[in-house]
Design a protein around this motif. Sequence first.
Motif, short mmCIF file in Angstrom:
data_model
loop_
_atom_site.label_atom_id
_atom_site.label_comp_id
_atom_site.label_asym_id
_atom_site.label_seq_id
_atom_site.Cartn_x
_atom_site.Cartn_y
_atom_site.Cartn_z
N SER A 53 32.14 12.99 -18.86
CA SER A 53 32.01 14.40 -18.49
C SER A 53 33.37 15.09 -18.42
CB SER A 53 31.28 14.51 -17.15
OG SER A 53 31.15 15.86 -16.76
N CYS A 54 34.35 14.39 -17.86
CA CYS A 54 35.71 14.94 -17.79
C CYS A 54 36.28 15.14 -19.19
CB CYS A 54 36.62 14.01 -16.99
SG CYS A 54 36.19 13.88 -15.24
N LEU A 55 36.07 14.14 -20.05
CA LEU A 55 36.59 14.22 -21.41
C LEU A 55 35.93 15.37 -22.18
CD1 LEU A 55 38.37 12.97 -23.61
CD2 LEU A 55 36.48 11.44 -24.18
N TYR A 56 34.64 15.59 -21.94
CA TYR A 56 33.94 16.68 -22.61
C TYR A 56 34.56 18.03 -22.23
CZ TYR A 56 29.96 14.43 -24.91
OH TYR A 56 29.17 13.72 -25.77
N GLY A 57 34.91 18.19 -20.95
CA GLY A 57 35.50 19.45 -20.52
C GLY A 57 36.82 19.73 -21.21
N VAL A 58 37.68 18.73 -21.27
CA VAL A 58 38.99 18.88 -21.92
C VAL A 58 38.81 19.15 -23.42
CG1 VAL A 58 41.14 17.72 -22.48
CG2 VAL A 58 40.15 17.45 -20.22
N THR A 59 37.90 18.40 -24.05
CA THR A 59 37.70 18.53 -25.49
C THR A 59 37.11 19.88 -25.86
OG1 THR A 59 37.32 16.14 -25.61
CG2 THR A 59 36.67 17.45 -27.52
N GLU A 60 36.13 20.35 -25.09
CA GLU A 60 35.53 21.66 -25.38
C GLU A 60 36.57 22.77 -25.28
OE1 GLU A 60 31.80 24.54 -24.03
OE2 GLU A 60 32.27 22.75 -22.87
N ALA A 61 37.44 22.68 -24.28
CA ALA A 61 38.50 23.67 -24.14
C ALA A 61 39.43 23.66 -25.35
CB ALA A 61 39.30 23.41 -22.86
N ALA A 62 39.75 22.46 -25.84
CA ALA A 62 40.62 22.34 -27.02
C ALA A 62 39.96 22.92 -28.26
CB ALA A 62 40.99 20.88 -27.24
N VAL A 63 38.66 22.66 -28.43
CA VAL A 63 37.93 23.19 -29.58
C VAL A 63 37.92 24.71 -29.56
CG1 VAL A 63 35.64 23.36 -30.64
CG2 VAL A 63 36.50 21.13 -29.90
N LEU A 64 37.64 25.29 -28.39
CA LEU A 64 37.61 26.74 -28.26
C LEU A 64 39.00 27.35 -28.49
CD1 LEU A 64 35.29 27.07 -25.15
CD2 LEU A 64 34.79 27.92 -27.44
N ALA A 65 40.02 26.71 -27.93
CA ALA A 65 41.39 27.23 -28.09
C ALA A 65 41.82 27.23 -29.55
CB ALA A 65 42.36 26.40 -27.25
N ALA A 66 41.32 26.28 -30.32
CA ALA A 66 41.67 26.20 -31.74
C ALA A 66 40.88 27.19 -32.59
CB ALA A 66 41.45 24.78 -32.26
N GLY A 67 39.87 27.84 -31.98
CA GLY A 67 39.11 28.84 -32.72
C GLY A 67 37.86 28.32 -33.40
N TYR A 68 37.36 27.16 -32.95
CA TYR A 68 36.16 26.58 -33.55
C TYR A 68 34.98 26.68 -32.58
CZ TYR A 68 39.46 24.70 -36.95
OH TYR A 68 40.43 24.58 -37.91
N ALA A 69 33.79 26.34 -33.07
CA ALA A 69 32.57 26.44 -32.27
C ALA A 69 32.13 25.06 -31.81
CB ALA A 69 31.46 27.10 -33.08
N PRO A 70 32.01 24.82 -30.51
CA PRO A 70 31.57 23.51 -30.02
C PRO A 70 30.17 23.12 -30.49
CG PRO A 70 32.56 24.79 -28.25
CD PRO A 70 32.39 25.72 -29.42
N ALA A 71 29.33 24.11 -30.81
CA ALA A 71 27.94 23.81 -31.18
C ALA A 71 27.77 23.41 -32.64
CB ALA A 71 27.06 25.02 -30.89
N VAL A 72 28.76 23.69 -33.48
CA VAL A 72 28.65 23.38 -34.91
C VAL A 72 29.27 22.01 -35.16
CG1 VAL A 72 29.19 24.13 -37.26
CG2 VAL A 72 28.75 25.83 -35.48
N GLY A 73 28.42 20.98 -35.18
CA GLY A 73 28.91 19.62 -35.33
C GLY A 73 28.71 19.07 -36.72
N PHE A 74 29.14 17.83 -36.90
CA PHE A 74 29.04 17.15 -38.19
C PHE A 74 28.29 15.83 -38.05
CE2 PHE A 74 32.71 19.90 -38.25
CZ PHE A 74 32.55 20.59 -39.45
N ILE A 75 28.74 14.97 -37.16
CA ILE A 75 28.02 13.73 -36.90
C ILE A 75 26.75 14.03 -36.12
CG2 ILE A 75 28.12 11.48 -35.75
CD1 ILE A 75 31.11 11.46 -36.23
N HIS A 76 26.87 14.91 -35.13
CA HIS A 76 25.73 15.32 -34.32
C HIS A 76 25.46 16.81 -34.54
CE1 HIS A 76 25.97 11.49 -32.19
NE2 HIS A 76 27.28 11.68 -32.12
N THR A 77 24.21 17.21 -34.44
CA THR A 77 23.84 18.61 -34.63
C THR A 77 22.72 18.98 -33.65
OG1 THR A 77 22.20 18.02 -36.33
CG2 THR A 77 24.42 18.61 -37.09
N GLY A 78 22.54 20.29 -33.48
CA GLY A 78 21.40 20.78 -32.70
C GLY A 78 21.61 20.87 -31.21
N LYS A 79 22.84 20.63 -30.73
CA LYS A 79 23.10 20.71 -29.29
C LYS A 79 24.30 21.63 -29.05
CE LYS A 79 21.27 16.12 -28.20
NZ LYS A 79 21.56 14.80 -27.57
#
Length: 218
Positions: free
Chosen positions: A187-213
């Motif tokens: 859960s902690c790792l998810y918080g840090v990673t989501e912040a990094a994805v958003l800061a880079a200008g990408y969408a956390p919901a648009v995945g490649f290995i996993h989709t639909g969440k």
Amino acid sequence: MAQILPPLKPIPIKDRLSVLYVEKGHLDVLDGAFVVVDKTGVRTHIPVGGVACLMLEPGTRVSHAACALAGRVGTLLVWIGEAGVRLYSAGQPGGARADRLLYQAKLALDPDLRLMVVRSMYAMRFGEAPPQRRSVEQLRGIEGARVREMYKRIATKYGVEWKARNYDTKAWDAGDLPNRCLSAATSCLYGVTEAAVLAAGYAPAVGFIHTGKPLSFV
């Protein structure tokens, strides 16, 4: 009346400081720049537009002027938990740029490009090339099996009694200690990673290995 200063323009991401954490202070605007005021009244200036992302930790208040300035100069505001282990909300990802979102969507929507990304992510995670002639679904299954085996190997190495990865998000106390520790760390790792994805200008919901969440890319 003629404008004295030129209009603000976002500084390219490559020329900015990536992330700056703000804790226990009031984020405001003074003389056209961000300023953090602590409880003793000490002011710390932040170069306007010089930071790609401001991480706002607990105890931070933000003025309307600061939010407006962040939007104009393309600085992402992210409201996080202590040390970034939770992500509660975020402003405008990517500084109002759409190019990275469009690129991410292009890779995700094209089956061949998506498979290429998945194979690259697999190699990055495990340090070796994935098996040839495997679909995304097959690689996802192989990845899951390897991660489960990794849990067993690490548990054996450190003398932890390990049964299986088993948890119920609605019954926290029902899980054993290793699973609860792993869930908390994830859960902690998810918080840090989501912040990094958003800061880079990408969408956390648009995945490649996993989709639909909502956090497929995370």
